[in-house]
Write a protein that holds these residues in place. Sequence first.
Motif, PDB file in Angstrom:
ATOM      1  N   ASN A 180      -1.658 -10.569   8.648  1.00 17.50           N
ATOM      2  CA  ASN A 180      -2.664  -9.529   8.775  1.00 17.50           C
ATOM      3  C   ASN A 180      -3.980 -10.037   8.205  1.00 17.50           C
ATOM      4  O   ASN A 180      -4.060 -10.371   7.025  1.00 17.50           O
ATOM      5  CB  ASN A 180      -2.269  -8.276   8.004  1.00 17.50           C
TER       6      ASN A 180
ATOM      7  N   GLU B   4      -5.181  -1.936  14.034  1.00 19.33           N
ATOM      8  CA  GLU B   4      -5.715  -1.003  13.021  1.00 19.33           C
ATOM      9  C   GLU B   4      -7.062  -0.487  13.488  1.00 19.33           C
ATOM     10  O   GLU B   4      -7.909  -1.259  13.937  1.00 19.33           O
ATOM     11  CB  GLU B   4      -5.970  -1.684  11.662  1.00 19.33           C
TER      12      GLU B   4
ATOM     13  N   GLN C 167       0.807  -1.217   0.000  1.00 17.22           N
ATOM     14  CA  GLN C 167       0.000   0.000   0.000  1.00 17.22           C
ATOM     15  C   GLN C 167       0.842   1.269   0.000  1.00 17.22           C
ATOM     16  O   GLN C 167       0.336   2.333  -0.362  1.00 17.22           O
ATOM     17  CB  GLN C 167      -0.943  -0.008   1.206  1.00 17.22           C
TER      18      GLN C 167
ATOM     19  N   GLU D  54      -5.590   1.803  -1.383  1.00 13.18           N
ATOM     20  CA  GLU D  54      -6.630   1.104  -0.620  1.00 13.18           C
ATOM     21  C   GLU D  54      -7.175  -0.084  -1.434  1.00 13.18           C
ATOM     22  O   GLU D  54      -8.335  -0.157  -1.781  1.00 13.18           O
ATOM     23  CB  GLU D  54      -7.726   2.085  -0.199  1.00 13.18           C
ATOM     24  N   TRP D  55      -6.274  -1.004  -1.768  1.00 13.67           N
ATOM     25  CA  TRP D  55      -6.631  -2.271  -2.412  1.00 13.67           C
ATOM     26  C   TRP D  55      -7.563  -2.052  -3.616  1.00 13.67           C
ATOM     27  O   TRP D  55      -7.247  -1.226  -4.463  1.00 13.67           O
ATOM     28  CB  TRP D  55      -7.188  -3.246  -1.350  1.00 13.67           C
TER      29      TRP D  55
ATOM     30  N   HIS E 258       1.097  -9.164   4.800  1.00 12.05           N
ATOM     31  CA  HIS E 258      -0.055  -8.274   4.592  1.00 12.05           C
ATOM     32  C   HIS E 258      -0.454  -8.403   3.122  1.00 12.05           C
ATOM     33  O   HIS E 258      -0.425  -7.435   2.369  1.00 12.05           O
ATOM     34  CB  HIS E 258       0.296  -6.847   5.000  1.00 12.05           C
TER      35      HIS E 258
HETATM   36  C1  PNW Z   1      -7.895  -3.740   6.301  1.00 13.86           C
HETATM   37  N1  PNW Z   1     -13.750  -6.022   4.444  1.00 13.86           N
HETATM   38  O1  PNW Z   1      -8.556  -4.232   5.178  1.00 13.86           O
HETATM   39  C2  PNW Z   1      -6.434  -3.901   5.947  1.00 13.86           C
HETATM   40  O2  PNW Z   1      -5.653  -4.536   6.918  1.00 13.86           O
HETATM   41  C3  PNW Z   1      -5.796  -2.648   5.477  1.00 13.86           C
HETATM   42  O3  PNW Z   1      -4.724  -2.968   4.626  1.00 13.86           O
HETATM   43  C4  PNW Z   1      -6.831  -1.774   4.790  1.00 13.86           C
HETATM   44  O4  PNW Z   1      -6.266  -0.664   4.147  1.00 13.86           O
HETATM   45  C5  PNW Z   1      -7.799  -1.346   5.876  1.00 13.86           C
HETATM   46  O5  PNW Z   1      -8.356  -2.461   6.556  1.00 13.86           O
HETATM   47  C6  PNW Z   1      -8.939  -0.462   5.381  1.00 13.86           C
HETATM   48  O6  PNW Z   1      -9.746  -1.161   4.478  1.00 13.86           O
HETATM   49  C7  PNW Z   1      -9.869  -4.637   5.074  1.00 13.86           C
HETATM   50  O7  PNW Z   1     -14.223  -5.993   3.287  1.00 13.86           O
HETATM   51  C8  PNW Z   1     -10.412  -4.670   3.795  1.00 13.86           C
HETATM   52  O8  PNW Z   1     -14.424  -6.444   5.415  1.00 13.86           O
HETATM   53  C9  PNW Z   1     -11.685  -5.126   3.596  1.00 13.86           C
HETATM   54  C10 PNW Z   1     -12.438  -5.556   4.674  1.00 13.86           C
HETATM   55  C11 PNW Z   1     -11.913  -5.531   5.960  1.00 13.86           C
HETATM   56  C12 PNW Z   1     -10.621  -5.069   6.144  1.00 13.86           C
END
Ligand code: PNW
Length: 464
Positions: free
Chosen positions: A163, A368, A18, A422-423, A119
């Motif tokens: 993670n 987090e 990220q 953000e993915w 991660h």
């Molecule tokens: C977490 N969901 O991701 C990750 O650990 C981080 O890298 C990310 O940036 C952050 O939360 C904010 O999104 C998630 O769909 C992504 O439930 C998706 C989900 C939960 C956590």
Amino acid sequence: MTTFPKNFLWGTATAAYQVEGAVAEDGRGPSIWDTFSHTPGLVANGDAGDVACDHYHRLEEDLDILARLGVGAYRFSISWPRVRPGGRGPVNRPGLDFYSRLVDGLLARDIAPVATLYHWDLPQELEDAGGWPHRDTALRFAEYAGLMGEAIGDRVHTWITLNEPWCSAYLGYASGVHAPARSEPAAALAAVHHLNLGHGLAVQALRAVVAPTARMSVTLNLHHVRGVSEADADVVRKADGLSNRAFLGPMLEGAYPRDLIADTASVTDWSFVLDGDEATANQPLDVLGVNYYNPTLVRRWEGDGSRETADGHQDGAGSPWIACEDVEFVRQPGPYTEMGWNIDESGLTELLLRLHRDYPDTPTMITENGAAFDDVLGGDGRIRDERRVDYLHRHLTAVAEAIAGGADVRGYFVWSLMDNFEWAHGYAKRFGIVHVDRDTMERTWKDSAHWYHDVVSTGSLPVG
Ligand code: PNW
């Protein structure tokens, strides 16, 4: 005034893919997220982590930001394909050197390094060989853990093996909204197991080589599941089993929950769980990492099974909620963040108290918590993100309530230090307390960063 314990660990968090960029430099190999981001249509706006925050080249500048923030800890992740490009085979020295410099830079600034091994950036070669549904990936993960332990294990304060294995397994292999974009429920449950196994093997490999004072941890995105009414208790149990106890069971109790095995019997017979695996997953942990964003609301679904779920995932094929056809995910009342996630800090207090009740000997740490909001620019160049300040204030108050209720909570890390990739949402969703200009890469403190500086320097929340 709300005050936190004296040795409470205050930090911020990021993850390699990220923020780092430099995806093809100094010998780094491709990961499943490089492949995913470069597949048209999978990431919003066609974004990818090629440059990200250019953190790889701006390490010193970012370390100085951490020092000025005054945090006592920094949670970063190590890119597996940067240190071992194929996931097996040759080790990449320049990759190891980068993390060694990062750790030394933190220690020179009196910041405790909290290192996450995984991660989500699996070396592509390991995915090509089967990925997490394949047992060998867990064994390779343990080798990688040992390698990192040898390289920087004399200096890392806390190790986090994985993670959010929930995301790796269910978003990666069931819903397919994350890399490697597969929609195979049976493979996703095999991934759950090999992540649990890999975690246990990695803790063993680390303990054999790292400083005896190093702490062992794993980060779970536990779902605080609530039912609409008492009548929904059984679907609450089911969702809790699939999302929480599928990991807490093996890791903290040494066994998969019987009800989870029964609930998913139409999908898999769990024959990938070999004798001794559950005991291997069950390694003593010094602290359990918890990521919390919002609670989950469910009720029994009486309809035909095809519906849009509250978190936007289509049910049935492509849902992360395997064998949950009778569970409806209910949209919760606002306010919402830019992710569409509702803001409700009460779930964090309840979750921490539940963990304390179920696992009284395992302290917790919020690895987090944070929120995506659009920037509100003041004319003076200030970034007035008071909604983020409010979100953080509410959630820290919720942590303090859990501590007052007896929970042994050891620290809190804001997600995230800076706006980043953000993915599947790309750069459009901004979680940072530090703003990153996408053209110049310039870092600018938001009001929330100034606010957090005051919180970490006083160990308490400002009144009002
Ligand atoms: C977490 N969901 O991701 C990750 O650990 C981080 O890298 C990310 O940036 C952050 O939360 C904010 O999104 C998630 O769909 C992504 O439930 C998706 C989900 C939960 C956590």
